[in-house]
Design an enzyme around this catalytic site. Structure first.
Site, short mmCIF file in Angstrom:
data_model
loop_
_atom_site.label_atom_id
_atom_site.label_comp_id
_atom_site.label_asym_id
_atom_site.label_seq_id
_atom_site.Cartn_x
_atom_site.Cartn_y
_atom_site.Cartn_z
N ARG A 163 -31.85 5.70 -24.14
CA ARG A 163 -32.11 4.89 -25.35
C ARG A 163 -32.06 5.76 -26.61
NH1 ARG A 163 -31.85 2.07 -21.61
NH2 ARG A 163 -32.96 0.14 -21.14
N SER A 237 -37.65 -4.41 -24.31
CA SER A 237 -38.67 -3.40 -24.01
C SER A 237 -39.17 -2.77 -25.29
CB SER A 237 -38.08 -2.29 -23.13
OG SER A 237 -37.67 -2.81 -21.90
N GLU A 333 -39.75 2.25 -28.17
CA GLU A 333 -38.29 2.22 -28.17
C GLU A 333 -37.80 1.54 -29.46
OE1 GLU A 333 -36.41 0.57 -24.56
OE2 GLU A 333 -34.99 -0.40 -25.89
N1 EPU Z 1 -43.42 -3.66 -13.48
C1 EPU Z 1 -44.70 -4.13 -13.30
N2 EPU Z 1 -45.22 -4.99 -14.23
C2 EPU Z 1 -44.52 -5.39 -15.32
C3 EPU Z 1 -43.21 -4.89 -15.52
C4 EPU Z 1 -42.68 -4.03 -14.57
O1 EPU Z 1 -45.37 -3.80 -12.32
O2 EPU Z 1 -45.07 -6.15 -16.12
C5 EPU Z 1 -42.84 -2.76 -12.46
C6 EPU Z 1 -41.76 -3.50 -11.68
O3 EPU Z 1 -42.29 -4.18 -10.58
C7 EPU Z 1 -40.87 -2.38 -11.26
C8 EPU Z 1 -40.97 -1.40 -12.42
O4 EPU Z 1 -42.16 -1.72 -13.10
O5 EPU Z 1 -41.36 -1.74 -10.11
C9 EPU Z 1 -39.77 -1.46 -13.36
O6 EPU Z 1 -39.62 -2.76 -13.88
P1 EPU Z 1 -38.17 -3.39 -14.22
O7 EPU Z 1 -37.24 -3.16 -13.09
O8 EPU Z 1 -38.38 -4.76 -14.72
O9 EPU Z 1 -37.60 -2.48 -15.34
P2 EPU Z 1 -38.26 -1.77 -16.59
O10 EPU Z 1 -38.39 -0.33 -16.30
O11 EPU Z 1 -39.47 -2.53 -16.97
C10 EPU Z 1 -35.97 -1.19 -17.71
C11 EPU Z 1 -35.41 -1.22 -19.09
C12 EPU Z 1 -34.91 -2.62 -19.45
C13 EPU Z 1 -33.86 -3.01 -18.43
C14 EPU Z 1 -34.48 -2.95 -17.04
C15 EPU Z 1 -33.48 -3.24 -15.94
C16 EPU Z 1 -36.53 0.45 -20.42
C17 EPU Z 1 -37.59 0.73 -21.43
N3 EPU Z 1 -36.41 -0.82 -20.04
O12 EPU Z 1 -37.13 -2.00 -17.72
O13 EPU Z 1 -34.29 -2.54 -20.73
O14 EPU Z 1 -33.37 -4.31 -18.69
O15 EPU Z 1 -35.01 -1.63 -16.78
O16 EPU Z 1 -32.60 -2.17 -15.80
O17 EPU Z 1 -35.84 1.36 -19.97
C18 EPU Z 1 -34.67 -2.79 -23.07
O18 EPU Z 1 -34.44 -1.59 -23.19
O19 EPU Z 1 -34.93 -3.53 -24.06
C19 EPU Z 1 -34.70 -3.39 -21.74
C20 EPU Z 1 -35.07 -4.67 -21.53
#
Ligand code: EPU
Length: 337
Positions: A163, A237, A333
């Site tokens: 990012r 995010s 971010e």
């Molecule tokens: N999780 C929770 N609770 C929550 C959210 C997530 O326990 O409320 C856990 C999920 O169960 C999972 C882990 O956290 O084990 C990761 O969650 P998720 O796969 O939804 O991805 P993320 O890390 O929350 C990142 C990116 C997103 C992108 C997704 C999918 C960042 C900051 N965010 O989210 O990007 O869409 O992966 O690849 O890197 C963005 O940058 O605006 C964005 C939406």
């Protein structure tokens, strides 16, 4: 033409009110040059807006907002199965993804439905489901605000990170991105390794997915977790996933056995900020007309009429809580204005 006292509410996906003292839209590079030339005398602080999907407006803006409305997508080169596709910065990002899918060009299907403009995508090195812009990036063109010369940047010059790019760091505020060219492929290796995509494809009964199938799967996953900015103001995010050292991780894992994590190398582990915030009890928390999204704790939301300042203060409270609970410092971010 420069307008005075324009409400930026329709121009940011959080839907926050903020009055820009000066505001102009540019649809051609010549218009942009004229505006910048004018500003060399006026000396207003500049804010270039694309889709407004990665900003939190916490106050009125005293300077000059320039809204990028440069349009056009074209195929400009061929190299075996690869195609070079150039899109102007003011194009909507998802429209660019749809163009690629219509032309059977693979590489950005995992990045379906990310809000925002083409111009903001390299600045942020947007990413989702195992793919980042840098994986398919060829080059971009940007206008140097001081010299008004058009300059080309290859991947190396952009210094992409998670990012991050040079345009958020050393070159911040020095260039306006005009266009971006991606290297997409007719013979693309789909990336469905991300668990959620595999599960979604299985649910859709698809064994041999096409580019379009993967895009549809990503759209379904995103719609189930992430609020639609047209209905509930948000900017995706709000925080980045933090990276910590092995020793700190081992201690945290002992205390929180289910902590979501992704090993990066032998000594570094990326934590899911969403998990940290969720597990600290913030998910779904609502204060008046703003709060933490009920399906994804990384996303802060404006239910309508909230102030940017309130959302900023909420983000501060979350930062403090995460630091106190886990000893981990989160980073935002979203750009704070
Ligand atoms: N999780 C929770 N609770 C929550 C959210 C997530 O326990 O409320 C856990 C999920 O169960 C999972 C882990 O956290 O084990 C990761 O969650 P998720 O796969 O939804 O991805 P993320 O890390 O929350 C990142 C990116 C997103 C992108 C997704 C999918 C960042 C900051 N965010 O989210 O990007 O869409 O992966 O690849 O890197 C963005 O940058 O605006 C964005 C939406």
């Amino acid at each position: 033409m420069i307008q005075s006292n324009v409400n930026l509410q329709p121009h940011n996906t959080f839907g926050l009110e903020s009055i820009a003292k000066n505001f102009a839209t540019f649809g051609t590079i010549d218009e942009l040059k004229a505006l910048l030339l004018h500003n060399q005398t006026a000396q207003h602080e500049l804010l270039v807006l694309g889709g407004g999907s990665n900003i939190l407006l916490t106050q009125d803006f005293d300077g000059l907002v320039l809204k990028n409305d440069l349009k056009g997508i074209e195929m400009i080169g061929e190299d075996g199965n690869d195609r070079l596709v150039k899109a102007s910065a003011g194009e909507n990002w998802h429209d660019f993804v749809l163009y690629a899918i219509e032309h059977n060009l693979g590489g950005i299907e995992n990045l379906s439905l990310i809000p925002g403009s083409v111009g903001a995508s390299p600045m942020q090195n947007i990413g989702a489901y195992g793919v980042e812009i840098k994986d398919v990036f060829h080059e971009l063109e940007a206008l140097n605000i001081e010299t008004l010369a058009i300059e080309k940047f290859d991947s190396k010059m952009c210094s992409f990170g998670y990012r991050e790019s040079v345009f958020k760091r050393t070159l911040k505020g020095k260039y306006v991105i005009l266009s971006m060219t991606l290297r997409l492929s007719k013979d693309h290796q789909l990336n469905t390794s991300y668990g959620a995509i595999e599960n979604q494809l299985a649910e859709m009964n698809i064994d041999n997915p096409t580019i379009k199938n993967v895009s549809d799967a990503v759209i379904t996953i995103r719609q189930s977790k992430l609020p639609d900015p047209k209905k509930i103001g948000n900017s995706g995010s709000f925080f980045k996933n933090p990276v910590i050292g092995k020793a700190q991780f081992d201690a945290l894992k002992a205390k929180f056995p289910t902590i979501a994590n992704y090993p990066i190398d032998e000594n570094h582990i990326k934590l899911a900020a969403g998990w940290l915030i969720d597990n600290a009890g913030w998910k779904g928390k609502r204060i008046d007309n703003y709060g933490v999204h009920k399906n994804q704790a990384l996303v802060l939301v404006n239910y309508g009429g909230a102030k940017g300042r309130d959302i900023y203060n909420l983000s501060e409270a979350i930062l403090e809580s995460i630091s106190a609970t886990y000893g981990v410092d989160l980073e935002r971010e979203v750009n704070i204005i």
